[in-house]
Scaffold this motif. Structure first.
Motif, mmCIF file in Angstrom:
data_model
loop_
_atom_site.group_PDB
_atom_site.id
_atom_site.type_symbol
_atom_site.label_atom_id
_atom_site.label_comp_id
_atom_site.label_asym_id
_atom_site.label_seq_id
_atom_site.Cartn_x
_atom_site.Cartn_y
_atom_site.Cartn_z
ATOM 1 N N VAL A 159 0.859 -1.182 0.000
ATOM 2 C CA VAL A 159 0.000 0.000 0.000
ATOM 3 C C VAL A 159 0.898 1.235 0.000
ATOM 4 C CG1 VAL A 159 -1.732 1.312 1.289
ATOM 5 C CG2 VAL A 159 -1.848 -1.188 1.222
ATOM 6 N N VAL A 160 0.560 2.206 -0.823
ATOM 7 C CA VAL A 160 1.294 3.471 -0.878
ATOM 8 C C VAL A 160 0.489 4.519 -0.117
ATOM 9 C CG1 VAL A 160 2.291 5.253 -2.355
ATOM 10 C CG2 VAL A 160 2.283 2.866 -3.109
ATOM 11 N N ILE A 161 1.110 5.094 0.911
ATOM 12 C CA ILE A 161 0.484 6.134 1.715
ATOM 13 C C ILE A 161 1.161 7.460 1.401
ATOM 14 C CG2 ILE A 161 -0.053 6.919 4.052
ATOM 15 C CD1 ILE A 161 0.078 4.034 4.962
ATOM 16 N N LYS A 162 0.382 8.428 0.967
ATOM 17 C CA LYS A 162 0.905 9.768 0.680
ATOM 18 C C LYS A 162 0.875 10.577 1.969
ATOM 19 C CE LYS A 162 0.224 13.809 -2.281
ATOM 20 N NZ LYS A 162 -0.622 14.430 -3.325
ATOM 21 N N ILE A 163 2.046 10.853 2.525
ATOM 22 C CA ILE A 163 2.156 11.569 3.790
ATOM 23 C C ILE A 163 1.953 13.061 3.530
ATOM 24 C CG2 ILE A 163 3.657 11.942 5.794
ATOM 25 C CD1 ILE A 163 5.016 9.333 5.127
ATOM 26 N N TRP A 164 1.586 13.765 4.570
ATOM 27 C CA TRP A 164 1.205 15.180 4.430
ATOM 28 C C TRP A 164 2.313 16.035 3.835
ATOM 29 C CZ3 TRP A 164 3.992 18.961 6.962
ATOM 30 C CH2 TRP A 164 4.866 18.511 7.966
ATOM 31 N N ASP A 165 3.590 15.653 4.031
ATOM 32 C CA ASP A 165 4.702 16.442 3.475
ATOM 33 C C ASP A 165 5.174 15.902 2.128
ATOM 34 O OD1 ASP A 165 5.812 14.097 4.303
ATOM 35 O OD2 ASP A 165 7.291 14.975 5.653
ATOM 36 N N LEU A 166 4.299 15.134 1.440
ATOM 37 C CA LEU A 166 4.495 14.609 0.090
ATOM 38 C C LEU A 166 5.480 13.445 0.026
ATOM 39 C CD1 LEU A 166 4.511 17.877 -2.074
ATOM 40 C CD2 LEU A 166 2.585 16.454 -1.350
ATOM 41 N N ARG A 167 5.914 12.935 1.166
ATOM 42 C CA ARG A 167 6.660 11.687 1.148
ATOM 43 C C ARG A 167 5.694 10.526 0.916
ATOM 44 N NH1 ARG A 167 9.064 10.805 6.479
ATOM 45 N NH2 ARG A 167 7.451 12.223 7.219
ATOM 46 N N ARG A 168 6.233 9.366 0.560
ATOM 47 C CA ARG A 168 5.433 8.170 0.355
ATOM 48 C C ARG A 168 5.900 7.080 1.315
ATOM 49 N NH1 ARG A 168 3.809 11.811 -2.460
ATOM 50 N NH2 ARG A 168 2.641 11.615 -4.412
ATOM 51 N N LEU A 169 4.951 6.512 2.035
ATOM 52 C CA LEU A 169 5.236 5.408 2.950
ATOM 53 C C LEU A 169 4.731 4.128 2.301
ATOM 54 C CD1 LEU A 169 6.266 4.547 5.772
ATOM 55 C CD2 LEU A 169 3.935 4.865 6.604
ATOM 56 N N ILE A 170 5.618 3.168 2.080
ATOM 57 C CA ILE A 170 5.283 1.902 1.448
ATOM 58 C C ILE A 170 5.121 0.858 2.545
ATOM 59 C CG2 ILE A 170 5.911 0.240 -0.320
ATOM 60 C CD1 ILE A 170 5.568 3.101 -1.335
ATOM 61 N N VAL A 171 3.925 0.281 2.642
ATOM 62 C CA VAL A 171 3.604 -0.659 3.715
ATOM 63 C C VAL A 171 3.078 -1.944 3.089
ATOM 64 C CG1 VAL A 171 2.294 -1.016 5.834
ATOM 65 C CG2 VAL A 171 3.004 1.292 5.197
ATOM 66 N N PRO A 172 3.553 -3.122 3.506
ATOM 67 C CA PRO A 172 3.004 -4.380 2.969
ATOM 68 C C PRO A 172 1.523 -4.514 3.295
ATOM 69 C CG PRO A 172 5.074 -4.763 4.140
ATOM 70 C CD PRO A 172 4.677 -3.346 4.421
ATOM 71 N N LEU A 173 0.805 -5.181 2.415
ATOM 72 C CA LEU A 173 -0.627 -5.363 2.636
ATOM 73 C C LEU A 173 -0.911 -6.113 3.935
ATOM 74 C CD1 LEU A 173 -2.126 -6.272 -0.859
ATOM 75 C CD2 LEU A 173 -2.829 -4.407 0.623
ATOM 76 N N SER A 174 -0.068 -7.101 4.241
ATOM 77 C CA SER A 174 -0.310 -7.908 5.440
ATOM 78 C C SER A 174 -0.224 -7.078 6.712
ATOM 79 C CB SER A 174 0.691 -9.066 5.497
ATOM 80 O OG SER A 174 2.027 -8.573 5.475
ATOM 81 N N TYR A 175 0.444 -5.921 6.667
ATOM 82 C CA TYR A 175 0.562 -5.079 7.857
ATOM 83 C C TYR A 175 -0.819 -4.651 8.360
ATOM 84 C CZ TYR A 175 1.802 -1.100 10.821
ATOM 85 O OH TYR A 175 1.918 -0.232 11.882
ATOM 86 N N PHE A 176 -1.722 -4.341 7.434
ATOM 87 C CA PHE A 176 -3.036 -3.826 7.815
ATOM 88 C C PHE A 176 -3.959 -4.932 8.331
ATOM 89 C CE2 PHE A 176 -1.323 -0.806 4.790
ATOM 90 C CZ PHE A 176 -1.565 0.390 5.419
ATOM 91 N N ILE A 177 -3.571 -6.183 8.158
ATOM 92 C CA ILE A 177 -4.331 -7.290 8.715
ATOM 93 C C ILE A 177 -3.770 -7.718 10.062
ATOM 94 C CG2 ILE A 177 -5.131 -9.653 8.291
ATOM 95 C CD1 ILE A 177 -6.383 -7.570 6.463
ATOM 96 N N GLU A 178 -2.467 -7.604 10.218
ATOM 97 C CA GLU A 178 -1.809 -8.149 11.402
ATOM 98 C C GLU A 178 -1.519 -7.104 12.476
ATOM 99 O OE1 GLU A 178 1.697 -9.830 9.793
ATOM 100 O OE2 GLU A 178 0.656 -11.417 8.661
ATOM 101 N N ASN A 179 -1.632 -5.827 12.158
ATOM 102 C CA ASN A 179 -1.264 -4.779 13.110
ATOM 103 C C ASN A 179 -2.399 -3.770 13.259
ATOM 104 O OD1 ASN A 179 1.866 -5.267 13.541
ATOM 105 N ND2 ASN A 179 1.486 -5.449 11.350
ATOM 106 N N SER A 180 -2.354 -3.056 14.370
ATOM 107 C CA SER A 180 -3.331 -1.999 14.615
ATOM 108 C C SER A 180 -2.853 -0.699 13.970
ATOM 109 C CB SER A 180 -3.522 -1.788 16.118
ATOM 110 O OG SER A 180 -3.976 -2.974 16.742
#
Length: 360
Positions: free
Chosen positions: A221-242
């Motif tokens: 998943v690509v998250i566009k941070i407020w300062d225009l950086r991009r945070l790349i997070v594996p899909l499984s993170y959103f299932i296994e973590n809060s």
């Protein structure tokens, strides 16, 4: 002379096939573009996604029609050309099918405007269609590969094509064993598509970073941070973590601005001033506005300014404005109410400290 005549006729037919295919393609898609220009609701990307594969299909079909008119070539090249044209048509049909998937997606998404104020349903549909599109395209690629093998006359190669789809399940199990993280992300993508912990354009806080879901791929998943950086997070993170999702059910949100002042300041006057600031503010949604004493310490009193907005971006700007204007109001009207450190000098203690006998 007869052979030369046949070659002349073959070259003429090939050129005629090329011209005819391009003319037919031009007429068909010219009418489509004109229809899209007249009716805004038909902007489905037909030219963008289907124009090139349709041109290739028209061209190959016309060339296949004139192939029997070619003279007999040495080394059985006629059969090789025929097989090559068939494989090219199969590949072009697969390309056309993938483009058609994009057309269906765009036609469906036209009904759901993700830029609207209340876009929960639109974000849900965008997320689901994005993941489903990738699965369907993967299936089309496998089916096209099988069709390419089926196009051969050799029964052994045809058998390989038949077994390709049957072995896809076994291959997936082998790949899942060899790459557990990839398989976990694929399964997590299916869970995300239908359980919807996140959607496109959701406001989330992940690993302490505030941003919006910009893209959901098959592995990350690509998250566009407020300062225009991009945070790349594996899909499984959103299932296994809060994580925090600020727009799961609605985009409305409440925010706070804290003030730390002296006990002497009149709270009711500050509460009235907060109402005077927030009520006419264009970023306030008209729902929640209040000021409360939320904590006391030995030196200061903590005041919480609570206000609501339609979305988190507006609420952030509103909180900043409230801090600025409330601080300016206190500075202008109650300058002594800011936190202070007080000292008290005792005369007896000072005199005792000044005696010569106490000095080293």
């Amino acid at each position: 002379m007869h052979l030369r005549h046949r070659w002349f006729l073959a070259v003429f037919l090939v050129c005629a096939a090329i011209v005819l295919s391009n003319v037919v393609h031009y007429i068909v898609f010219r009418l489509i573009r004109r229809k899209e220009a007249q009716t805004a609701t038909l902007g489905w990307g037909l030219q963008q996604y289907l124009g090139r594969p349709a041109r290739v299909i028209f061209l190959l079909t016309c060339l296949m029609a004139v192939l029997p008119s070619l003279p007999e070539l040495p080394f059985n090249l006629n059969a090789v050309l025929r097989q090559g044209f068939i494989m090219a048509i199969v590949a072009a049909m697969g390309w056309f099918a993938i483009g058609f998937v994009y057309v269906l997606q765009q036609a469906t998404l036209r009904r759901y405007d993700i830029t609207a104020e209340d876009n929960i349903q639109a974000r849900r549909v965008h997320t689901q269609l994005q993941l489903i599109r990738r699965l369907v395209i993967g299936f089309i690629v496998i089916l096209t590969a099988g069709a390419l093998l089926w196009s051969f006359d050799d029964p052994r190669i045809w058998h390989y094509g038949s077994g390709l789809l049957a072995s896809a399940g076994v291959a997936s199990l082998i790949l899942a064993t060899a790459a557990k993280s990839t398989a976990a992300n694929i399964l997590a993508g299916l869970q995300i598509a239908f359980t919807e912990p996140i959607r496109i354009d959701d406001v989330v806080v992940v690993q302490g970073e505030w941003g919006r879901i910009e893209e959901i791929n098959s592995a990350y998943v690509v998250i566009k941070i407020w300062d225009l950086r991009r945070l790349i997070v594996p899909l499984s993170y959103f299932i296994e973590n809060s994580f925090q999702n600020w727009s799961r059910e609605a985009t409305d949100i409440m925010g706070t601005a804290f003030l730390y002042v002296d006990y002497s300041i009149p709270v009711e006057i500050l509460r009235a001033q907060l109402d005077a600031i927030v009520h006419p503010h264009p970023l306030w949604d008209g729902k929640v506005c209040g000021l409360q004493v939320t904590n006391l310490s030995e030196r200061t009193m903590e005041l919480r300014c609570l206000m609501s907005s339609h979305n988190s971006s507006r609420n952030f700007d509103l909180r900043c404005d409230v801090r600025e204007q409330m601080t300016a109001f206190i500075r202008e009207n109650y300058p002594d109410a800011f936190p202070q450190t007080r000292f008290s000098a005792l005369p007896q203690a000072m005199a005792a400290a000044a005696q010569p006998g106490d000095r080293p």
